[in-house]
Design an enzyme around this catalytic site. Structure first.
Site, PDB file in Angstrom:
ATOM      1  N   THR A  18      67.010 -19.139  28.529  1.00  0.00           N
ATOM      2  CA  THR A  18      65.988 -20.128  28.188  1.00  0.00           C
ATOM      3  C   THR A  18      65.914 -20.294  26.679  1.00  0.00           C
ATOM      4  O   THR A  18      65.824 -19.309  25.940  1.00  0.00           O
ATOM      5  CB  THR A  18      64.629 -19.699  28.747  1.00  0.00           C
ATOM      6  OG1 THR A  18      64.699 -19.725  30.174  1.00  0.00           O
ATOM      7  CG2 THR A  18      63.520 -20.625  28.282  1.00  0.00           C
ATOM      8  N   GLN A  30      72.078 -23.936  35.928  1.00  0.00           N
ATOM      9  CA  GLN A  30      71.250 -22.976  36.656  1.00  0.00           C
ATOM     10  C   GLN A  30      69.960 -23.665  37.096  1.00  0.00           C
ATOM     11  O   GLN A  30      69.212 -24.191  36.270  1.00  0.00           O
ATOM     12  CB  GLN A  30      70.907 -21.755  35.810  1.00  0.00           C
ATOM     13  CG  GLN A  30      70.269 -20.657  36.676  1.00  0.00           C
ATOM     14  CD  GLN A  30      69.666 -19.519  35.888  1.00  0.00           C
ATOM     15  OE1 GLN A  30      68.741 -19.743  35.110  1.00  0.00           O
ATOM     16  NE2 GLN A  30      70.151 -18.320  36.104  1.00  0.00           N
ATOM     17  N   HIS A  88      68.966 -19.682  40.717  1.00  0.00           N
ATOM     18  CA  HIS A  88      68.305 -18.567  40.019  1.00  0.00           C
ATOM     19  C   HIS A  88      67.411 -17.839  41.021  1.00  0.00           C
ATOM     20  O   HIS A  88      66.284 -18.247  41.294  1.00  0.00           O
ATOM     21  CB  HIS A  88      67.492 -19.111  38.859  1.00  0.00           C
ATOM     22  CG  HIS A  88      67.089 -18.083  37.851  1.00  0.00           C
ATOM     23  ND1 HIS A  88      67.229 -16.722  38.050  1.00  0.00           N
ATOM     24  CD2 HIS A  88      66.541 -18.211  36.601  1.00  0.00           C
ATOM     25  CE1 HIS A  88      66.789 -16.074  36.990  1.00  0.00           C
ATOM     26  NE2 HIS A  88      66.374 -16.950  36.097  1.00  0.00           N
ATOM     27  N   ASN A 113      64.718 -12.499  38.230  1.00  0.00           N
ATOM     28  CA  ASN A 113      63.692 -12.556  37.179  1.00  0.00           C
ATOM     29  C   ASN A 113      62.290 -12.918  37.671  1.00  0.00           C
ATOM     30  O   ASN A 113      61.441 -13.353  36.900  1.00  0.00           O
ATOM     31  CB  ASN A 113      64.107 -13.528  36.069  1.00  0.00           C
ATOM     32  CG  ASN A 113      65.283 -13.011  35.267  1.00  0.00           C
ATOM     33  OD1 ASN A 113      65.952 -12.067  35.667  1.00  0.00           O
ATOM     34  ND2 ASN A 113      65.554 -13.628  34.137  1.00  0.00           N
ATOM     35  N   TYR A 133      61.219 -15.341  39.696  1.00  0.00           N
ATOM     36  CA  TYR A 133      60.875 -16.744  39.948  1.00  0.00           C
ATOM     37  C   TYR A 133      60.842 -16.998  41.457  1.00  0.00           C
ATOM     38  O   TYR A 133      60.952 -16.073  42.254  1.00  0.00           O
ATOM     39  CB  TYR A 133      61.833 -17.654  39.184  1.00  0.00           C
ATOM     40  CG  TYR A 133      61.767 -17.393  37.699  1.00  0.00           C
ATOM     41  CD1 TYR A 133      60.545 -17.426  37.023  1.00  0.00           C
ATOM     42  CD2 TYR A 133      62.898 -17.047  36.971  1.00  0.00           C
ATOM     43  CE1 TYR A 133      60.462 -17.149  35.666  1.00  0.00           C
ATOM     44  CE2 TYR A 133      62.821 -16.762  35.610  1.00  0.00           C
ATOM     45  CZ  TYR A 133      61.598 -16.816  34.972  1.00  0.00           C
ATOM     46  OH  TYR A 133      61.502 -16.523  33.627  1.00  0.00           O
ATOM     47  N   ARG A 152      72.494 -16.128  41.395  1.00  0.00           N
ATOM     48  CA  ARG A 152      72.239 -14.958  40.552  1.00  0.00           C
ATOM     49  C   ARG A 152      71.142 -14.106  41.171  1.00  0.00           C
ATOM     50  O   ARG A 152      70.061 -14.617  41.510  1.00  0.00           O
ATOM     51  CB  ARG A 152      71.822 -15.389  39.147  1.00  0.00           C
ATOM     52  CG  ARG A 152      71.839 -14.240  38.121  1.00  0.00           C
ATOM     53  CD  ARG A 152      71.399 -14.683  36.742  1.00  0.00           C
ATOM     54  NE  ARG A 152      72.150 -14.004  35.689  1.00  0.00           N
ATOM     55  CZ  ARG A 152      71.689 -13.758  34.473  1.00  0.00           C
ATOM     56  NH1 ARG A 152      70.466 -14.127  34.133  1.00  0.00           N
ATOM     57  NH2 ARG A 152      72.435 -13.154  33.580  1.00  0.00           N
ATOM     58  N   ASN A 179      58.238 -10.173  35.753  1.00  0.00           N
ATOM     59  CA  ASN A 179      57.188 -10.945  36.414  1.00  0.00           C
ATOM     60  C   ASN A 179      56.654 -10.244  37.662  1.00  0.00           C
ATOM     61  O   ASN A 179      56.452 -10.857  38.717  1.00  0.00           O
ATOM     62  CB  ASN A 179      57.690 -12.354  36.738  1.00  0.00           C
ATOM     63  CG  ASN A 179      57.995 -13.132  35.468  1.00  0.00           C
ATOM     64  OD1 ASN A 179      57.193 -13.167  34.534  1.00  0.00           O
ATOM     65  ND2 ASN A 179      59.170 -13.746  35.421  1.00  0.00           N
ATOM     66  N   GLY A 208      74.853 -12.548  27.286  1.00  0.00           N
ATOM     67  CA  GLY A 208      73.730 -13.390  26.930  1.00  0.00           C
ATOM     68  C   GLY A 208      73.556 -13.519  25.436  1.00  0.00           C
ATOM     69  O   GLY A 208      74.109 -14.422  24.803  1.00  0.00           O
ATOM     70  N   ARG A 209      72.785 -12.620  24.841  1.00  0.00           N
ATOM     71  CA  ARG A 209      72.479 -12.725  23.412  1.00  0.00           C
ATOM     72  C   ARG A 209      73.702 -12.767  22.510  1.00  0.00           C
ATOM     73  O   ARG A 209      73.666 -13.435  21.475  1.00  0.00           O
ATOM     74  CB  ARG A 209      71.516 -11.604  23.014  1.00  0.00           C
ATOM     75  CG  ARG A 209      70.153 -11.766  23.680  1.00  0.00           C
ATOM     76  CD  ARG A 209      69.183 -10.668  23.297  1.00  0.00           C
ATOM     77  NE  ARG A 209      67.918 -10.841  24.008  1.00  0.00           N
ATOM     78  CZ  ARG A 209      66.852 -10.069  23.831  1.00  0.00           C
ATOM     79  NH1 ARG A 209      66.902  -9.080  22.938  1.00  0.00           N
ATOM     80  NH2 ARG A 209      65.748 -10.282  24.507  1.00  0.00           N
TER      81      ARG A 209
END
Length: 358
Positions: A23, A96, A173, A176, A178, A225, A233, A315-316
């Site tokens: 995100t 995604q 997705h 995480n 969601y 994923r 969360n 990712g990062r």
């Protein structure tokens, strides 16, 4: 192996590095992708596969500020700038797709949208809003069965729009915390109807979403994923986590999906996904398998050499290094991510990271 070309189902990838979904909150006008986003993704087109940031399938799924959507013609036009830019540089990109469910605040939603979830209640914790700052999550209303059916149809419609926008496929997705994982996880899903209760009931929504999306665009363009043992969360582990995810994996495998993408958040402080479970998921999924979570070049090469995955997601490192593939190939130092700019609205910390020779 990391830099070797590899075919996966309908796609031919230039290498085995996947840019993980992240995100970035730059869709500033009505959640519509823009030219700045196109530049960001094009800069990273040397990845074997780019997975876009989480993109909402519905106004109800826009839980965060400035995340992109993919449910109307303006979104399609906006995303087409990105897909064309990535393809022009020889890259491959999938969208995604997400519905944030109870991970939302009404201040982040457009008029007429509401916070929906498997059950009534409030997600513990806080969320940022542009208008009110940091706020507690808004109360969610339990979805009726017709609303569940509508959400499934929205995923399928969004997938069709993704193909219209030029994406090479989609990733669902289901991690995480969601909406899809809210149904999977009994710490959240306390339903007593056919979408809750036992393992099959909790897996039902994820499977019906996947089946509907496969029917809309073809299974060989649909990845998913998962993050078993994830804690984001207010999800968290539960007694049947391993048998549930193995059952889900077997059902997904039968569909002939583009790939299964398994995320381990332990590098960010969450409990690890046990290696035994990762290996079992790998064995039971008949198709391309992606691992994500805290890899560097050396550990990625080991995972590939040991046949624990077909591709490795970063990712990062991709966030801060548009030329990550070239840097890893050359064995040179990587840029350090600027966390203060992860979710801001402009080019700083987004498209201005230096590349080799710049």
């Amino acid at each position: 192996m990391l830099f070797d070309p590899v075919p996966i189902r309908s796609l031919s990838l230039n290498n085995r590095l996947v840019m993980a979904p992240m995100t970035r909150s730059r869709a500033i006008e009505a959640n519509t992708p823009n030219s700045l986003m196109a530049e960001y993704y094009a800069q990273r087109a040397s990845a074997g596969l780019i997975v876009s940031e989480a993109t909402a399938t519905s106004p109800n799924g826009l839980g965060y500020p400035r995340i992109p959507g993919l449910y109307d013609t303006e979104h399609v036009r906006g995303w087409r700038m990105t897909t064309e830019a990535v393809h022009a540089r020889g890259g491959t990109i999938v969208a995604q797709l997400v519905h944030t469910g109870r991970v939302a605040h009404v201040a982040n939603l457009p008029a007429g949208a509401e916070v929906l979830a498997p059950v009534d209640g409030v997600c513990p914790g806080e969320i940022y809003t542009d208008t009110l700052g940091l706020q507690s999550f808004s109360p969610a209303r339990a979805m009726t069965e017709p609303e569940i059916t509508q959400a499934i149809e929205e995923f399928a419609q969004s997938a069709a729009l993704a193909i219209e926008a030029g994406f090479d496929g989609v990733e669902l997705h289901a991690a995480n915390g969601y909406l899809i994982e809210q149904f999977l996880n009994p710490n959240v899903n306390q339903r007593t109807d056919g979408y809750g209760g036992r393992i099959d009931g909790r897996n039902r929504f994820a499977l019906e979403v996947t089946q509907a999306v496969c029917a809309a665009i073809g299974a060989d363009r649909v990845g998913i994923r998962l993050s078993p043992y994830g804690v984001f969360n207010a999800t968290g582990a539960f007694a049947e986590v391993e048998p549930q995810y193995l059952a889900l994996c077997e059902a997904l495998s039968a569909l002939g999906l583009l790939y299964l993408h398994v995320l381990d958040h332990s590098a960010m402080g969450a409990p690890p996904v046990p290696d035994t479970l990762k290996r079992q998921l790998r064995q039971r999924f008949d198709g391309p398998f992606i691992l994500a979570g805290g890899f560097d070049r050396a550990s990625a090469e080991v995972a590939l050499a040991e046949d624990r995955a077909d591709l490795i997601a970063f990712g990062r490192p991709f966030l801060a290094n548009p030329d990550l593939v070239e840097r890893m190939r050359a064995g040179v130092a990587l840029n350090t991510p600027d966390m203060a700019t992860f979710y801001t609205a402009d080019a700083k910390g987004y498209t201005d990271y230096p590349t080799l020779g710049s």
